[in-house]
Structure formats: C-alpha cells, structure tokens
Motif scaffolding. Structure first.
Motif, PDB file in Angstrom:
ATOM      1  N   UNK A  92     -18.818  51.824 -41.551  1.00  0.00           N
ATOM      2  CA  UNK A  92     -18.220  50.797 -42.403  1.00  0.00           C
ATOM      3  C   UNK A  92     -17.117  49.996 -41.724  1.00  0.00           C
ATOM      4  N   UNK A  93     -17.004  50.083 -40.404  1.00  0.00           N
ATOM      5  CA  UNK A  93     -15.959  49.317 -39.734  1.00  0.00           C
ATOM      6  C   UNK A  93     -15.834  49.654 -38.255  1.00  0.00           C
ATOM      7  N   UNK A  99      -4.465  43.072 -27.529  1.00  0.00           N
ATOM      8  CA  UNK A  99      -3.399  42.895 -26.558  1.00  0.00           C
ATOM      9  C   UNK A  99      -3.244  41.400 -26.289  1.00  0.00           C
ATOM     10  N   UNK A 100      -2.126  40.823 -26.742  1.00  0.00           N
ATOM     11  CA  UNK A 100      -1.810  39.413 -26.530  1.00  0.00           C
ATOM     12  C   UNK A 100      -0.482  39.324 -25.780  1.00  0.00           C
ATOM     13  N   UNK A 101      -0.164  38.145 -25.274  1.00  0.00           N
ATOM     14  CA  UNK A 101       1.073  37.976 -24.519  1.00  0.00           C
ATOM     15  C   UNK A 101       2.304  38.351 -25.345  1.00  0.00           C
ATOM     16  N   UNK A 102       2.341  37.977 -26.629  1.00  0.00           N
ATOM     17  CA  UNK A 102       3.531  38.222 -27.443  1.00  0.00           C
ATOM     18  C   UNK A 102       3.299  39.131 -28.646  1.00  0.00           C
ATOM     19  N   UNK A 103       2.127  39.704 -28.775  1.00  0.00           N
ATOM     20  CA  UNK A 103       1.876  40.623 -29.891  1.00  0.00           C
ATOM     21  C   UNK A 103       0.666  41.493 -29.581  1.00  0.00           C
ATOM     22  N   UNK A 104       0.380  42.373 -30.457  1.00  0.00           N
ATOM     23  CA  UNK A 104      -0.769  43.247 -30.287  1.00  0.00           C
ATOM     24  C   UNK A 104      -0.740  44.349 -31.325  1.00  0.00           C
ATOM     25  N   UNK A 105      -1.664  45.247 -31.216  1.00  0.00           N
ATOM     26  CA  UNK A 105      -1.721  46.363 -32.146  1.00  0.00           C
ATOM     27  C   UNK A 105      -3.040  47.071 -32.043  1.00  0.00           C
ATOM     28  N   UNK A 106      -3.169  48.110 -32.828  1.00  0.00           N
ATOM     29  CA  UNK A 106      -4.408  48.874 -32.886  1.00  0.00           C
ATOM     30  C   UNK A 106      -4.582  49.393 -34.293  1.00  0.00           C
ATOM     31  N   UNK A 107      -5.795  49.706 -34.641  1.00  0.00           N
ATOM     32  CA  UNK A 107      -6.056  50.233 -35.973  1.00  0.00           C
ATOM     33  C   UNK A 107      -7.529  50.270 -36.281  1.00  0.00           C
ATOM     34  N   UNK A 108      -7.833  50.288 -37.568  1.00  0.00           N
ATOM     35  CA  UNK A 108      -9.204  50.309 -38.067  1.00  0.00           C
ATOM     36  C   UNK A 108      -9.397  49.102 -38.961  1.00  0.00           C
ATOM     37  N   UNK A 109     -10.498  48.412 -38.789  1.00  0.00           N
ATOM     38  CA  UNK A 109     -10.827  47.248 -39.604  1.00  0.00           C
ATOM     39  C   UNK A 109     -12.101  47.572 -40.366  1.00  0.00           C
ATOM     40  N   UNK A 110     -12.037  47.493 -41.710  1.00  0.00           N
ATOM     41  CA  UNK A 110     -13.169  47.813 -42.587  1.00  0.00           C
ATOM     42  C   UNK A 110     -13.323  46.746 -43.651  1.00  0.00           C
ATOM     43  N   UNK A 111     -14.434  46.838 -44.363  1.00  0.00           N
ATOM     44  CA  UNK A 111     -14.653  45.971 -45.519  1.00  0.00           C
ATOM     45  C   UNK A 111     -14.630  44.508 -45.140  1.00  0.00           C
ATOM     46  N   UNK A 112     -14.175  43.696 -46.065  1.00  0.00           N
ATOM     47  CA  UNK A 112     -14.066  42.252 -45.844  1.00  0.00           C
ATOM     48  C   UNK A 112     -12.589  41.917 -45.675  1.00  0.00           C
ATOM     49  N   UNK A 113     -12.026  42.440 -44.599  1.00  0.00           N
ATOM     50  CA  UNK A 113     -10.594  42.275 -44.352  1.00  0.00           C
ATOM     51  C   UNK A 113     -10.344  41.300 -43.217  1.00  0.00           C
ATOM     52  N   UNK A 114      -9.169  40.682 -43.256  1.00  0.00           N
ATOM     53  CA  UNK A 114      -8.715  39.785 -42.201  1.00  0.00           C
ATOM     54  C   UNK A 114      -7.353  40.269 -41.735  1.00  0.00           C
ATOM     55  N   UNK A 144     -11.397  38.641 -38.566  1.00  0.00           N
ATOM     56  CA  UNK A 144     -12.000  38.867 -39.880  1.00  0.00           C
ATOM     57  C   UNK A 144     -13.294  39.660 -39.736  1.00  0.00           C
ATOM     58  N   UNK A 145     -13.420  40.695 -40.556  1.00  0.00           N
ATOM     59  CA  UNK A 145     -14.663  41.473 -40.627  1.00  0.00           C
ATOM     60  C   UNK A 145     -15.580  40.761 -41.610  1.00  0.00           C
ATOM     61  N   UNK A 146     -16.688  40.223 -41.108  1.00  0.00           N
ATOM     62  CA  UNK A 146     -17.655  39.551 -41.976  1.00  0.00           C
ATOM     63  C   UNK A 146     -18.513  40.590 -42.678  1.00  0.00           C
ATOM     64  N   UNK A 147     -18.907  41.626 -41.944  1.00  0.00           N
ATOM     65  CA  UNK A 147     -19.717  42.686 -42.531  1.00  0.00           C
ATOM     66  C   UNK A 147     -20.188  43.666 -41.477  1.00  0.00           C
ATOM     67  N   UNK A 148     -20.649  44.822 -41.929  1.00  0.00           N
ATOM     68  CA  UNK A 148     -21.200  45.840 -41.044  1.00  0.00           C
ATOM     69  C   UNK A 148     -22.533  46.282 -41.633  1.00  0.00           C
ATOM     70  N   UNK A 149     -23.585  46.218 -40.825  1.00  0.00           N
ATOM     71  CA  UNK A 149     -24.907  46.648 -41.259  1.00  0.00           C
ATOM     72  C   UNK A 149     -25.607  47.322 -40.091  1.00  0.00           C
ATOM     73  N   UNK A 150     -26.162  48.491 -40.364  1.00  0.00           N
ATOM     74  CA  UNK A 150     -26.985  49.209 -39.389  1.00  0.00           C
ATOM     75  C   UNK A 150     -26.301  49.335 -38.024  1.00  0.00           C
ATOM     76  N   UNK A 151     -25.020  49.671 -38.031  1.00  0.00           N
ATOM     77  CA  UNK A 151     -24.311  49.913 -36.775  1.00  0.00           C
ATOM     78  C   UNK A 151     -23.849  48.677 -36.032  1.00  0.00           C
TER      79      UNK A 151
END
Length: 160
Positions: A92-93, A99-114, A144-151
C-alpha cells in the motif's frame, strides 16, 4: 375416410413439435430454465504513469513515474538538485528518502497523500481519492502518491 383418434393425436403432436422446433410456440408443461443472474465486480484500473519508468524525466523537477522496487531518481527544478529514493515497496505504499540541497527527509508514503519538502520544513496532506497534481511552488518539492496496484506505485514529483 375419417382419421382415427390415434392418427389425430400423432398429427397434432407432430405439428406441435414442428412449431416448437421452428420457434413458433411452446408446449404446455415443458420445464423452462429459470433466468440466471450474473454478478460482476469491477476493479478500478491500475493507475498509469505519464512518464512510465523514464526517471530521467524528473531531471527538470516535474514527472509522473511508476516504481516497482528500489530506485534513485535524480531531481532538478527550483527545489535544487537532489535525489528521491524509493527504498522499499509495500502493498500500500513506499518507504522513501529525499535529499535536496536545503531540505530532505525519510518516511513512508501511503494512500493518496502528498508530501512537500522546502527549506526549513515540510508538510503532508492526504485524501480518500486521488487529487489533482500539486501546484508547483518555487523552492518546494511535492511528492504525491497517485496509487499503488500489484506492486507498482505511481508517483508525481513536482518542483516549482
């Protein structure tokens, strides 16, 4: 000469059989199959990515790509040069790192999130259904996560 009762029954039976075979009538007392009901289930079509798996399309900072495993995507645009990395695929995600010049981060993106990444911070928003592409903003990378289907996940990356 008068036809006998047996002859009349044979003639009548033959005529009825001929009419039924020709589709001209029905025979009383014949079993008619009950109508069958078929239930169909429609699954929504899998989302497709405008740029497919052409990750080089993200070099200008804006793309829509399909990912189905770990990948490093080089980014450009006003958010500056950087990398969006898919580390792990889930049903599901995705797990990611930015990693950007002035920002960054890590995490999990699921669903229809931006998610948005900008100097000094970030943000997120989610909805029950796919939304329109993020509006480009100077110095901001939106993912933005548009969707996840079949891996396979379809992601929009937008840099102003």
């Amino acid at each position: 000469m008068t036809p006998s009762t047996v002859d009349r029954l044979l003639i009548t039976g033959g005529l009825l059989a001929a009419m039924v075979a020709a589709g001209c009538g029905t025979v009383s007392g014949t079993a008619v199959p009950a109508p069958t009901t078929t239930t169909t289930t429609t699954t929504p079509p899998a989302p497709t990515a405008a740029d497919g798996t052409d990750y080089a399309a993200c070099a200008d900072g804006t793309c829509e790509v399909a990912v189905s495993g770990p990948v490093d995507i080089a980014l450009g645009g006003s958010a500056g040069p950087g990398t969006f990395s898919v580390r792990t695929m889930h049903a599901d995600g995705i797990d990611f790192e930015v990693s950007l010049a002035q920002s960054g981060g890590r995490g999990t993106l699921k669903g229809h999130c931006t998610l948005s990444f900008h100097p000094g911070g970030g943000g997120s928003s989610c909805s029950n259904k796919p939304g329109p592409p993020p509006t480009p903003k100077a110095g901001v990378l939106a993912v933005q996560m548009v969707g996840v289907t079949a891996g396979t996940a379809v992601l929009r990356l937008v840099s102003g």
